[in-house]
Design a protein around this motif. Structure first.
Motif, PDB file in Angstrom:
ATOM      1  N   GLU A 237     -10.305  -8.236   6.024  1.00 12.31           N
ATOM      2  CA  GLU A 237      -9.547  -6.984   6.078  1.00 12.31           C
ATOM      3  C   GLU A 237      -8.273  -7.087   5.259  1.00 12.31           C
ATOM      4  OE1 GLU A 237      -8.904  -6.392  10.297  1.00 12.31           O
ATOM      5  OE2 GLU A 237     -10.673  -5.126  10.445  1.00 12.31           O
ATOM      6  N   ARG A 238      -8.021  -6.074   4.471  1.00 13.51           N
ATOM      7  CA  ARG A 238      -6.767  -5.975   3.728  1.00 13.51           C
ATOM      8  C   ARG A 238      -6.076  -4.696   4.200  1.00 13.51           C
ATOM      9  NH1 ARG A 238     -10.648  -7.507  -0.136  1.00 13.51           N
ATOM     10  NH2 ARG A 238     -10.195  -9.457  -1.242  1.00 13.51           N
ATOM     11  N   LEU A 239      -5.023  -4.843   4.975  1.00 14.34           N
ATOM     12  CA  LEU A 239      -4.308  -3.667   5.484  1.00 14.34           C
ATOM     13  C   LEU A 239      -3.676  -2.894   4.338  1.00 14.34           C
ATOM     14  CD1 LEU A 239      -2.552  -5.064   8.691  1.00 14.34           C
ATOM     15  CD2 LEU A 239      -4.412  -3.407   8.580  1.00 14.34           C
ATOM     16  N   LEU A 240      -3.795  -1.583   4.391  1.00 15.03           N
ATOM     17  CA  LEU A 240      -3.246  -0.724   3.355  1.00 15.03           C
ATOM     18  C   LEU A 240      -1.900  -0.169   3.807  1.00 15.03           C
ATOM     19  CD1 LEU A 240      -6.531   1.126   2.379  1.00 15.03           C
ATOM     20  CD2 LEU A 240      -5.302  -0.564   1.018  1.00 15.03           C
ATOM     21  N   PRO A 241      -0.945  -0.074   2.893  1.00 15.61           N
ATOM     22  CA  PRO A 241       0.392   0.401   3.271  1.00 15.61           C
ATOM     23  C   PRO A 241       0.366   1.877   3.638  1.00 15.61           C
ATOM     24  CG  PRO A 241       0.208   0.198   0.886  1.00 15.61           C
ATOM     25  CD  PRO A 241      -1.048  -0.397   1.457  1.00 15.61           C
ATOM     26  N   CYS A 242       1.328   2.253   4.476  1.00 15.56           N
ATOM     27  CA  CYS A 242       1.424   3.643   4.918  1.00 15.56           C
ATOM     28  C   CYS A 242       2.897   3.984   5.135  1.00 15.56           C
ATOM     29  CB  CYS A 242       0.635   3.860   6.209  1.00 15.56           C
ATOM     30  SG  CYS A 242       0.808   5.515   6.900  1.00 15.56           S
ATOM     31  N   PRO A 243       3.457   4.870   4.308  1.00 13.27           N
ATOM     32  CA  PRO A 243       4.849   5.281   4.517  1.00 13.27           C
ATOM     33  C   PRO A 243       4.981   6.085   5.802  1.00 13.27           C
ATOM     34  CG  PRO A 243       3.826   6.630   2.810  1.00 13.27           C
ATOM     35  CD  PRO A 243       2.840   5.549   3.142  1.00 13.27           C
ATOM     36  N   SER A 244       6.174   6.075   6.363  1.00 14.50           N
ATOM     37  CA  SER A 244       6.389   6.710   7.674  1.00 14.50           C
ATOM     38  C   SER A 244       6.067   8.194   7.654  1.00 14.50           C
ATOM     39  CB  SER A 244       7.842   6.490   8.123  1.00 14.50           C
ATOM     40  OG  SER A 244       8.751   7.007   7.155  1.00 14.50           O
ATOM     41  N   ASP A 252      -3.067   2.529  10.244  1.00 16.61           N
ATOM     42  CA  ASP A 252      -4.122   1.652  10.756  1.00 16.61           C
ATOM     43  C   ASP A 252      -5.351   1.632   9.835  1.00 16.61           C
ATOM     44  OD1 ASP A 252      -5.097  -0.152  12.746  1.00 16.61           O
ATOM     45  OD2 ASP A 252      -6.388   1.429  13.515  1.00 16.61           O
ATOM     46  N   THR A 253      -5.109   1.743   8.529  1.00 21.31           N
ATOM     47  CA  THR A 253      -6.207   1.781   7.569  1.00 21.31           C
ATOM     48  C   THR A 253      -6.284   0.474   6.801  1.00 21.31           C
ATOM     49  OG1 THR A 253      -5.942   4.178   7.323  1.00 21.31           O
ATOM     50  CG2 THR A 253      -7.193   3.045   5.620  1.00 21.31           C
ATOM     51  N   ALA A 254      -7.501   0.039   6.546  1.00 21.21           N
ATOM     52  CA  ALA A 254      -7.711  -1.219   5.826  1.00 21.21           C
ATOM     53  C   ALA A 254      -8.896  -1.101   4.882  1.00 21.21           C
ATOM     54  CB  ALA A 254      -7.961  -2.361   6.819  1.00 21.21           C
ATOM     55  N   VAL A 255      -8.909  -1.961   3.872  1.00 19.19           N
ATOM     56  CA  VAL A 255     -10.106  -2.159   3.062  1.00 19.19           C
ATOM     57  C   VAL A 255     -10.868  -3.318   3.695  1.00 19.19           C
ATOM     58  CG1 VAL A 255     -11.043  -2.699   0.792  1.00 19.19           C
ATOM     59  CG2 VAL A 255      -8.930  -1.401   0.976  1.00 19.19           C
ATOM     60  N   ILE A 256     -12.107  -3.071   4.069  1.00 14.72           N
ATOM     61  CA  ILE A 256     -12.904  -4.059   4.789  1.00 14.72           C
ATOM     62  C   ILE A 256     -14.104  -4.458   3.939  1.00 14.72           C
ATOM     63  CG2 ILE A 256     -14.228  -4.518   6.897  1.00 14.72           C
ATOM     64  CD1 ILE A 256     -12.587  -2.234   8.218  1.00 14.72           C
ATOM     65  N   THR A 257     -14.258  -5.754   3.714  1.00 19.57           N
ATOM     66  CA  THR A 257     -15.391  -6.276   2.948  1.00 19.57           C
ATOM     67  C   THR A 257     -16.047  -7.409   3.727  1.00 19.57           C
ATOM     68  OG1 THR A 257     -13.893  -7.770   1.745  1.00 19.57           O
ATOM     69  CG2 THR A 257     -14.429  -5.663   0.694  1.00 19.57           C
ATOM     70  N   PHE A 258     -17.227  -7.801   3.265  1.00 19.30           N
ATOM     71  CA  PHE A 258     -18.011  -8.840   3.933  1.00 19.30           C
ATOM     72  C   PHE A 258     -18.409  -9.897   2.904  1.00 19.30           C
ATOM     73  CE2 PHE A 258     -18.390  -4.895   6.216  1.00 19.30           C
ATOM     74  CZ  PHE A 258     -18.245  -5.258   7.546  1.00 19.30           C
ATOM     75  N   PRO A 259     -17.575 -10.933   2.742  1.00 24.52           N
ATOM     76  CA  PRO A 259     -17.836 -11.948   1.714  1.00 24.52           C
ATOM     77  C   PRO A 259     -19.174 -12.649   1.925  1.00 24.52           C
ATOM     78  CG  PRO A 259     -15.593 -12.128   2.579  1.00 24.52           C
ATOM     79  CD  PRO A 259     -16.319 -11.173   3.466  1.00 24.52           C
TER      80      PRO A 259
END
Length: 303
Positions: A237-244, A252-259
């Motif tokens: 999981e790579r959490l994605l930034p989110c301005p206030s 609470d958004t992420a890029v999710i991959t399965f190596p």
């Protein structure tokens, strides 16, 4: 964003609250049809304005970089492709170029919800960054009105007519855009692709799985959403930034991959016992099933 300030006050919701869409029955059908016809051009303009707004945000550059990093591995992975497909994808130097596909579920009613409109704008930016042809992005949500479906088709996207319940098999590298969707949708997607071959082709932009685990009673997660429960330890999981100011849109958004290297180390028993989810114990399923009328039932999200 002068026309959005008042709307933010209407759609704001606390962290963890469910996203619910208004019933179409709040407006008489005849008036609703007229309103849709009158608002289509204005809605397209608002979407394009939102795309332009996000494009200059630092947020967008960070999301773009994370997407390209996450998909670089899946795009370079050999896939089972026909000779015809390979010939069509050869570049000028004879190198094979794979293209991502995209599937978007649960976007919501973007004509009335500002959060959904921002999420649609971000999707369009991601498609451009990933060089995904618009026609190769399939979208579906029971909440879409006929005018919204027309807008999506006008933008060049492919609007699905069947409720897949998230059960889409990835046969080539695929980006699944699932913003603030219910747990059952993620769980169904994981079940359908529960093999090292298929999961390695899946990239998800959506709710962080580790966050879902933290917010869910462990025994319920294992019983009702066992594929999410297992996937937390398999994925990256790579959490994605989110301005206030956009906390309701992209939190609470992420890029999710399965190596692949992680998946291939697991015993074969990990993949053999994979029954289709039934959800008989779930009182609030957060998903619209095929047999449920899509004309009156809203989609809810758990993010």
């Amino acid at each position: 964003m002068s026309d959005s300030v008042e709307e933010w006050q209407v759609v704001r919701r606390g962290k963890g609250a469910s996203r619910k869409f208004k019933s179409h029955h709040q407006i008489p059908p005849a008036s609703a049809c007229l309103q849709e016809q009158l608002d289509v051009h204005k809605l397209v303009r608002r979407i394009r304005d939102t795309v332009s707004e996000l494009r200059v945000e630092e947020l967008w550059q960070q999301w773009k970089n994370q997407l390209l990093l996450a998909t670089s591995t899946s795009l370079s992975r050999p896939s089972e492709r026909s000779e015809t497909d390979t010939q069509q994808d050869k570049g000028t130097e004879g190198t094979v170029q794979q293209h991502l596909e995209c599937v978007c579920y649960g976007l919501g009613s973007f004509s009335s919800c500002v959060s959904a409109r921002y999420q649609l704008a971000m999707l369009l930016l991601l498609l451009d960054a990933g060089q995904i042809p618009l026609k190769n992005c399939s979208v579906y949500d029971p909440a879409f009105s006929s005018a919204e479906r027309d807008v999506l088709r006008g933008l060049g996207l492919t609007v699905l007519t069947e409720n897949e319940e998230g059960k889409r098999l990835a046969t080539k590298p695929t980006l699944f855009y699932l913003m603030h969707c219910g747990k059952a949708l993620y769980n169904n997607l994981l079940w359908k692709n529960w093999s090292p071959c298929c999961l390695s082709l899946v990239t998800i932009i959506g709710n962080c799985f580790s966050g879902i685990r933290e917010r869910t009673i462990e025994r319920e997660l294992r019983r009702d959403y066992c594929y999410i429960s297992k996937a937390v330890d398999l994925c990256e999981e790579r959490l994605l930034p989110c301005p206030s100011r956009l906390i309701d849109v992209f939190s609470d958004t992420a890029v999710i991959t399965f190596p692949s290297d992680r998946l291939n180390k697991l015993p074969q028993s990990t993949w053999t016992d994979s029954p289709e989810p039934q959800y008989q114990h779930c009182l609030d399923l957060e998903i619209i099933l095929k047999q449920t009328s899509i004309s009156t039932s809203p989609v809810t999200g758990d993010g």
